[in-house]
Design a protein around this motif. Structure first.
Motif, PDB file in Angstrom:
ATOM      1  N   LEU A  76       0.826  -1.215   0.000  1.00 11.31           N
ATOM      2  CA  LEU A  76       0.000   0.000   0.000  1.00 11.31           C
ATOM      3  C   LEU A  76       0.857   1.261   0.000  1.00 11.31           C
ATOM      4  O   LEU A  76       0.499   2.266  -0.619  1.00 11.31           O
ATOM      5  CB  LEU A  76      -0.948  -0.013   1.200  1.00 11.31           C
ATOM      6  CG  LEU A  76      -2.053  -1.075   1.136  1.00 11.31           C
ATOM      7  CD1 LEU A  76      -2.870  -1.060   2.424  1.00 11.31           C
ATOM      8  CD2 LEU A  76      -2.941  -0.861  -0.071  1.00 11.31           C
ATOM      9  N   LYS A  77       1.998   1.220   0.699  1.00  9.55           N
ATOM     10  CA  LYS A  77       2.911   2.364   0.703  1.00  9.55           C
ATOM     11  C   LYS A  77       3.443   2.631  -0.700  1.00  9.55           C
ATOM     12  O   LYS A  77       3.506   3.786  -1.150  1.00  9.55           O
ATOM     13  CB  LYS A  77       4.058   2.092   1.668  1.00  9.55           C
ATOM     14  CG  LYS A  77       5.051   3.204   1.789  1.00  9.55           C
ATOM     15  CD  LYS A  77       6.133   2.840   2.792  1.00  9.55           C
ATOM     16  CE  LYS A  77       7.453   3.287   2.259  1.00  9.55           C
ATOM     17  NZ  LYS A  77       8.579   2.812   3.016  1.00  9.55           N
ATOM     18  N   GLU A  78       3.818   1.578  -1.410  1.00  8.75           N
ATOM     19  CA  GLU A  78       4.323   1.718  -2.785  1.00  8.75           C
ATOM     20  C   GLU A  78       3.241   2.271  -3.712  1.00  8.75           C
ATOM     21  O   GLU A  78       3.500   3.123  -4.562  1.00  8.75           O
ATOM     22  CB  GLU A  78       4.831   0.371  -3.287  1.00  8.75           C
ATOM     23  CG  GLU A  78       5.490   0.434  -4.636  1.00  8.75           C
ATOM     24  CD  GLU A  78       6.793   1.208  -4.609  1.00  8.75           C
ATOM     25  OE1 GLU A  78       7.143   1.800  -5.652  1.00  8.75           O
ATOM     26  OE2 GLU A  78       7.457   1.244  -3.573  1.00  8.75           O
ATOM     27  N   LYS A  79       1.995   1.790  -3.552  1.00 12.55           N
ATOM     28  CA  LYS A  79       0.885   2.299  -4.364  1.00 12.55           C
ATOM     29  C   LYS A  79       0.629   3.774  -4.080  1.00 12.55           C
ATOM     30  O   LYS A  79       0.336   4.546  -4.996  1.00 12.55           O
ATOM     31  CB  LYS A  79      -0.391   1.487  -4.115  1.00 12.55           C
ATOM     32  CG  LYS A  79      -0.387   0.148  -4.798  1.00 12.55           C
ATOM     33  CD  LYS A  79      -0.386   0.330  -6.283  1.00 12.55           C
ATOM     34  CE  LYS A  79      -0.447  -1.000  -6.991  1.00 12.55           C
ATOM     35  NZ  LYS A  79      -0.378  -0.874  -8.432  1.00 12.55           N
ATOM     36  N   ALA A  80       0.720   4.186  -2.829  1.00 11.32           N
ATOM     37  CA  ALA A  80       0.505   5.600  -2.476  1.00 11.32           C
ATOM     38  C   ALA A  80       1.583   6.471  -3.111  1.00 11.32           C
ATOM     39  O   ALA A  80       1.301   7.579  -3.581  1.00 11.32           O
ATOM     40  CB  ALA A  80       0.486   5.762  -0.966  1.00 11.32           C
ATOM     41  N   VAL A  81       2.812   5.992  -3.143  1.00  8.28           N
ATOM     42  CA  VAL A  81       3.895   6.757  -3.759  1.00  8.28           C
ATOM     43  C   VAL A  81       3.649   6.871  -5.259  1.00  8.28           C
ATOM     44  O   VAL A  81       3.855   7.925  -5.863  1.00  8.28           O
ATOM     45  CB  VAL A  81       5.263   6.096  -3.459  1.00  8.28           C
ATOM     46  CG1 VAL A  81       6.363   6.701  -4.312  1.00  8.28           C
ATOM     47  CG2 VAL A  81       5.598   6.235  -1.988  1.00  8.28           C
ATOM     48  N   GLN A  82       3.193   5.791  -5.880  1.00 10.27           N
ATOM     49  CA  GLN A  82       2.913   5.823  -7.320  1.00 10.27           C
ATOM     50  C   GLN A  82       1.779   6.779  -7.639  1.00 10.27           C
ATOM     51  O   GLN A  82       1.804   7.475  -8.652  1.00 10.27           O
ATOM     52  CB  GLN A  82       2.562   4.426  -7.830  1.00 10.27           C
ATOM     53  CG  GLN A  82       3.749   3.497  -7.940  1.00 10.27           C
ATOM     54  CD  GLN A  82       3.352   2.114  -8.398  1.00 10.27           C
ATOM     55  OE1 GLN A  82       2.182   1.827  -8.623  1.00 10.27           O
ATOM     56  NE2 GLN A  82       4.332   1.241  -8.537  1.00 10.27           N
ATOM     57  N   TRP A  83       0.736   6.817  -6.808  1.00  9.73           N
ATOM     58  CA  TRP A  83      -0.394   7.711  -7.063  1.00  9.73           C
ATOM     59  C   TRP A  83      -0.007   9.165  -6.896  1.00  9.73           C
ATOM     60  O   TRP A  83      -0.559  10.047  -7.546  1.00  9.73           O
ATOM     61  CB  TRP A  83      -1.551   7.390  -6.133  1.00  9.73           C
ATOM     62  CG  TRP A  83      -2.278   6.123  -6.474  1.00  9.73           C
ATOM     63  CD1 TRP A  83      -2.389   5.536  -7.699  1.00  9.73           C
ATOM     64  CD2 TRP A  83      -2.989   5.287  -5.565  1.00  9.73           C
ATOM     65  NE1 TRP A  83      -3.119   4.384  -7.605  1.00  9.73           N
ATOM     66  CE2 TRP A  83      -3.506   4.205  -6.302  1.00  9.73           C
ATOM     67  CE3 TRP A  83      -3.234   5.343  -4.203  1.00  9.73           C
ATOM     68  CZ2 TRP A  83      -4.256   3.204  -5.719  1.00  9.73           C
ATOM     69  CZ3 TRP A  83      -3.989   4.340  -3.625  1.00  9.73           C
ATOM     70  CH2 TRP A  83      -4.490   3.284  -4.381  1.00  9.73           C
ATOM     71  N   SER A  84       0.948   9.442  -6.001  1.00  9.62           N
ATOM     72  CA  SER A  84       1.299  10.834  -5.744  1.00  9.62           C
ATOM     73  C   SER A  84       2.295  11.398  -6.749  1.00  9.62           C
ATOM     74  O   SER A  84       2.502  12.601  -6.783  1.00  9.62           O
ATOM     75  CB  SER A  84       1.876  10.973  -4.333  1.00  9.62           C
ATOM     76  OG  SER A  84       3.118  10.297  -4.250  1.00  9.62           O
TER      77      SER A  84
END
Length: 101
Positions: free
Chosen positions: A43-51
């Protein structure tokens, strides 16, 4: 972009593996902590990708005057000569491998 649930529905073996992992995680606290850590980092990696902001393509400067359409005349090569097919057929040599017993 496909969602995680649609991806699992299209791949039933992956869904089965996740279901088995969640079952084992519900039975063991060590496996549950491992699954929680994996989920956290995912989830942390996905949040970084979305931002992340995707940069726009740079604008290319074009000239306003039309290009001159002068064509350079290239010398034409004569067509390659095609050879006629030969009517001679050479037979395939027999090696004796057809007489096996």
């Amino acid at each position: 972009m496909e969602s995680f649930a649609n991806n699992l529905i299209k791949r039933p073996l992956k869904l089965c593996a996740w279901a088995m992992a969640l079952y084992v995680a519900s039975q063991s606290i060590i496996v549950a902590m491992f699954v929680m850590a994996v989920l956290f980092f995912y989830l942390k990696e996905k949040a970084v990708q979305w931002s992340k902001v995707v940069p726009a393509a740079p604008k290319v400067a074009t000239s306003d005057k039309p290009e001159s359409k002068t064509s350079i005349v290239e010398p034409t090569r004569p067509p390659e000569t095609q050879y006629e097919r030969s009517a001679v057929v050479t037979p395939i040599r027999r090696t004796g491998s057809d007489n096996r017993s």
